[in-house]
Design a protein around this motif. Structure first.
Motif, PDB file in Angstrom:
ATOM      1  N   MET A  49       0.852  -1.154  -0.136  1.00  0.00           N
ATOM      2  CA  MET A  49       0.081  -0.032   0.033  1.00  0.00           C
ATOM      3  C   MET A  49       0.989   1.258   0.009  1.00  0.00           C
ATOM      4  SD  MET A  49      -3.144   1.040   0.475  1.00  0.00           S
ATOM      5  CE  MET A  49      -4.086   2.403   0.926  1.00  0.00           C
ATOM      6  N   ASN A  50       1.954   1.202   0.517  1.00  0.00           N
ATOM      7  CA  ASN A  50       2.788   2.294   0.680  1.00  0.00           C
ATOM      8  C   ASN A  50       3.572   2.736  -0.593  1.00  0.00           C
ATOM      9  OD1 ASN A  50       4.439   4.400   2.102  1.00  0.00           O
ATOM     10  ND2 ASN A  50       5.695   2.987   3.249  1.00  0.00           N
ATOM     11  N   HIS A  51       3.732   1.909  -1.258  1.00  0.00           N
ATOM     12  CA  HIS A  51       4.581   1.915  -2.566  1.00  0.00           C
ATOM     13  C   HIS A  51       3.391   2.196  -3.488  1.00  0.00           C
ATOM     14  CE1 HIS A  51       8.276   0.021  -1.280  1.00  0.00           C
ATOM     15  NE2 HIS A  51       7.625  -1.242  -1.023  1.00  0.00           N
ATOM     16  N   ILE A  52       2.023   1.843  -3.632  1.00  0.00           N
ATOM     17  CA  ILE A  52       1.304   2.360  -4.321  1.00  0.00           C
ATOM     18  C   ILE A  52       0.881   3.885  -4.314  1.00  0.00           C
ATOM     19  CG2 ILE A  52      -1.304   2.218  -4.848  1.00  0.00           C
ATOM     20  CD1 ILE A  52      -0.893  -0.811  -4.334  1.00  0.00           C
ATOM     21  N   ALA A  53       0.779   4.273  -2.706  1.00  0.00           N
ATOM     22  CA  ALA A  53       0.599   5.633  -2.535  1.00  0.00           C
ATOM     23  C   ALA A  53       1.598   6.584  -2.986  1.00  0.00           C
ATOM     24  CB  ALA A  53       0.379   5.789  -0.895  1.00  0.00           C
ATOM     25  N   LYS A  54       3.056   6.294  -2.727  1.00  0.00           N
ATOM     26  CA  LYS A  54       4.210   6.875  -3.488  1.00  0.00           C
ATOM     27  C   LYS A  54       4.109   7.082  -4.960  1.00  0.00           C
ATOM     28  CE  LYS A  54       7.464   5.851   0.166  1.00  0.00           C
ATOM     29  NZ  LYS A  54       8.817   5.208   0.414  1.00  0.00           N
ATOM     30  N   LEU A  55       3.729   6.092  -5.609  1.00  0.00           N
ATOM     31  CA  LEU A  55       3.302   6.177  -7.143  1.00  0.00           C
ATOM     32  C   LEU A  55       2.379   7.041  -7.270  1.00  0.00           C
ATOM     33  CD1 LEU A  55       4.347   5.212  -9.686  1.00  0.00           C
ATOM     34  CD2 LEU A  55       2.496   3.284  -9.444  1.00  0.00           C
ATOM     35  N   VAL A  56       1.104   7.033  -6.676  1.00  0.00           N
ATOM     36  CA  VAL A  56       0.017   7.958  -6.889  1.00  0.00           C
ATOM     37  C   VAL A  56       0.592   9.295  -6.694  1.00  0.00           C
ATOM     38  CG1 VAL A  56      -2.418   8.466  -6.219  1.00  0.00           C
ATOM     39  CG2 VAL A  56      -1.710   6.244  -6.402  1.00  0.00           C
ATOM     40  N   SER A  57       1.278   9.702  -5.738  1.00  0.00           N
ATOM     41  CA  SER A  57       1.839  10.799  -5.195  1.00  0.00           C
ATOM     42  C   SER A  57       2.582  11.509  -6.372  1.00  0.00           C
ATOM     43  CB  SER A  57       2.457  10.860  -3.843  1.00  0.00           C
ATOM     44  OG  SER A  57       2.992  12.057  -3.650  1.00  0.00           O
ATOM     45  N   LEU A  58       3.724  10.512  -6.855  1.00  0.00           N
ATOM     46  CA  LEU A  58       4.503  11.315  -7.889  1.00  0.00           C
ATOM     47  C   LEU A  58       3.782  11.357  -9.295  1.00  0.00           C
ATOM     48  CD1 LEU A  58       7.614  11.445  -8.548  1.00  0.00           C
ATOM     49  CD2 LEU A  58       7.410   9.306  -9.350  1.00  0.00           C
ATOM     50  N   ILE A  59       2.810  10.495  -9.441  1.00  0.00           N
ATOM     51  CA  ILE A  59       1.878  10.729 -10.675  1.00  0.00           C
ATOM     52  C   ILE A  59       1.113  12.100 -10.434  1.00  0.00           C
ATOM     53  CG2 ILE A  59       0.137   9.905 -12.112  1.00  0.00           C
ATOM     54  CD1 ILE A  59       1.173   7.193 -11.590  1.00  0.00           C
ATOM     55  N   THR A  60       0.489  12.334  -9.514  1.00  0.00           N
ATOM     56  CA  THR A  60      -0.250  13.562  -9.190  1.00  0.00           C
ATOM     57  C   THR A  60       0.759  14.785  -9.105  1.00  0.00           C
ATOM     58  OG1 THR A  60      -0.404  13.141  -6.663  1.00  0.00           O
ATOM     59  CG2 THR A  60      -2.247  12.351  -8.035  1.00  0.00           C
ATOM     60  N   LEU A  61       1.724  14.805  -8.683  1.00  0.00           N
ATOM     61  CA  LEU A  61       2.899  15.778  -8.781  1.00  0.00           C
ATOM     62  C   LEU A  61       3.052  16.186 -10.215  1.00  0.00           C
ATOM     63  CD1 LEU A  61       4.373  17.772  -6.760  1.00  0.00           C
ATOM     64  CD2 LEU A  61       6.147  16.294  -6.731  1.00  0.00           C
ATOM     65  N   GLY A  62       3.243  15.087 -11.029  1.00  0.00           N
ATOM     66  CA  GLY A  62       3.508  15.387 -12.226  1.00  0.00           C
ATOM     67  C   GLY A  62       2.337  15.968 -12.757  1.00  0.00           C
ATOM     68  N   LEU A  63       0.877  15.776 -12.600  1.00  0.00           N
ATOM     69  CA  LEU A  63      -0.136  16.586 -13.057  1.00  0.00           C
ATOM     70  C   LEU A  63       0.029  17.993 -12.822  1.00  0.00           C
ATOM     71  CD1 LEU A  63      -3.110  13.962 -12.588  1.00  0.00           C
ATOM     72  CD2 LEU A  63      -2.092  14.913 -14.767  1.00  0.00           C
ATOM     73  N   VAL A  64       0.674  18.374 -11.689  1.00  0.00           N
ATOM     74  CA  VAL A  64       0.708  19.665 -11.308  1.00  0.00           C
ATOM     75  C   VAL A  64       1.708  20.392 -12.090  1.00  0.00           C
ATOM     76  CG1 VAL A  64       1.163  21.316  -9.407  1.00  0.00           C
ATOM     77  CG2 VAL A  64      -0.296  19.271  -9.211  1.00  0.00           C
ATOM     78  N   ILE A  65       3.061  19.747 -12.227  1.00  0.00           N
ATOM     79  CA  ILE A  65       4.172  20.408 -12.766  1.00  0.00           C
ATOM     80  C   ILE A  65       3.909  20.237 -14.401  1.00  0.00           C
ATOM     81  CG2 ILE A  65       6.599  20.358 -12.933  1.00  0.00           C
ATOM     82  CD1 ILE A  65       6.766  19.401 -10.248  1.00  0.00           C
ATOM     83  N   GLY A  66       3.664  19.201 -14.952  1.00  0.00           N
ATOM     84  CA  GLY A  66       3.797  18.833 -16.455  1.00  0.00           C
ATOM     85  C   GLY A  66       3.022  19.729 -17.267  1.00  0.00           C
ATOM     86  N   PRO A  67       1.880  20.113 -16.908  1.00  0.00           N
ATOM     87  CA  PRO A  67       0.849  20.883 -17.698  1.00  0.00           C
ATOM     88  C   PRO A  67       1.448  22.352 -17.594  1.00  0.00           C
ATOM     89  CG  PRO A  67      -0.625  19.502 -16.562  1.00  0.00           C
ATOM     90  CD  PRO A  67       0.875  19.185 -15.763  1.00  0.00           C
ATOM     91  N   CYS A  68       1.954  22.936 -16.466  1.00  0.00           N
ATOM     92  CA  CYS A  68       2.687  24.136 -16.421  1.00  0.00           C
ATOM     93  C   CYS A  68       3.699  24.235 -17.261  1.00  0.00           C
ATOM     94  CB  CYS A  68       2.971  24.417 -14.874  1.00  0.00           C
ATOM     95  SG  CYS A  68       1.564  24.275 -13.833  1.00  0.00           S
ATOM     96  N   LEU A  69       4.567  23.229 -17.208  1.00  0.00           N
ATOM     97  CA  LEU A  69       5.541  23.305 -18.630  1.00  0.00           C
ATOM     98  C   LEU A  69       5.241  23.247 -20.003  1.00  0.00           C
ATOM     99  CD1 LEU A  69       8.119  21.035 -16.705  1.00  0.00           C
ATOM    100  CD2 LEU A  69       8.169  23.471 -16.575  1.00  0.00           C
ATOM    101  N   LEU A  70       4.085  22.587 -20.092  1.00  0.00           N
ATOM    102  CA  LEU A  70       3.472  22.607 -21.411  1.00  0.00           C
ATOM    103  C   LEU A  70       2.887  23.742 -21.678  1.00  0.00           C
ATOM    104  CD1 LEU A  70       1.936  18.984 -21.296  1.00  0.00           C
ATOM    105  CD2 LEU A  70       3.828  19.551 -22.572  1.00  0.00           C
ATOM    106  N   HIS A  71       2.169  24.646 -20.893  1.00  0.00           N
ATOM    107  CA  HIS A  71       1.701  25.915 -21.179  1.00  0.00           C
ATOM    108  C   HIS A  71       2.798  26.910 -21.438  1.00  0.00           C
ATOM    109  CE1 HIS A  71      -1.111  28.990 -21.140  1.00  0.00           C
ATOM    110  NE2 HIS A  71      -0.435  29.585 -20.282  1.00  0.00           N
ATOM    111  N   LEU A  72       4.047  26.755 -20.680  1.00  0.00           N
ATOM    112  CA  LEU A  72       4.943  27.783 -21.033  1.00  0.00           C
ATOM    113  C   LEU A  72       5.506  27.306 -22.295  1.00  0.00           C
ATOM    114  CD1 LEU A  72       7.118  29.540 -19.394  1.00  0.00           C
ATOM    115  CD2 LEU A  72       8.588  27.851 -19.039  1.00  0.00           C
ATOM    116  N   THR A  73       5.610  26.187 -22.823  1.00  0.00           N
ATOM    117  CA  THR A  73       6.082  26.101 -24.110  1.00  0.00           C
ATOM    118  C   THR A  73       4.874  26.403 -25.475  1.00  0.00           C
ATOM    119  OG1 THR A  73       5.459  23.715 -24.212  1.00  0.00           O
ATOM    120  CG2 THR A  73       7.709  24.416 -23.607  1.00  0.00           C
ATOM    121  N   GLY A  74       3.777  26.735 -24.745  1.00  0.00           N
ATOM    122  CA  GLY A  74       2.618  26.963 -25.666  1.00  0.00           C
ATOM    123  C   GLY A  74       1.963  25.792 -26.200  1.00  0.00           C
TER     124      GLY A  74
END
Length: 65
Positions: free
Chosen positions: A1-26
């Motif tokens: 369960m701990n590994h799954i929570a870490k993976l979900v946490s990493l993916i959701t953090l990517g959902l915050v950072i990734g789109p911001c970078l994509l918007h920066l590039t237009g």
């Protein structure tokens, strides 16, 4: 369960950072960034406390705050 929570946490953090970078590039629009960042933020705040929880000391039940 701990590994799954870490993976979900990493993916959701990517959902915050990734789109911001994509918007920066237009690549994507601002509305898409807002939706993805909101979803990522909510998911991160749900998943992260599961694996970052700390164990209380043995005498914590005797301490009154």
């Amino acid at each position: 369960m701990n590994h799954i929570a870490k993976l979900v946490s990493l993916i959701t953090l990517g959902l915050v950072i990734g789109p911001c970078l994509l918007h920066l590039t237009g690549t994507i629009g601002l509305d898409t960034v807002k939706v993805a960042a909101l979803g990522g933020t909510v998911g991160w705040f749900i998943a992260t406390p599961i694996w970052m929880g700390r164990k209380l000391p043995v005498d914590a039940s005797e301490v009154e705050i």
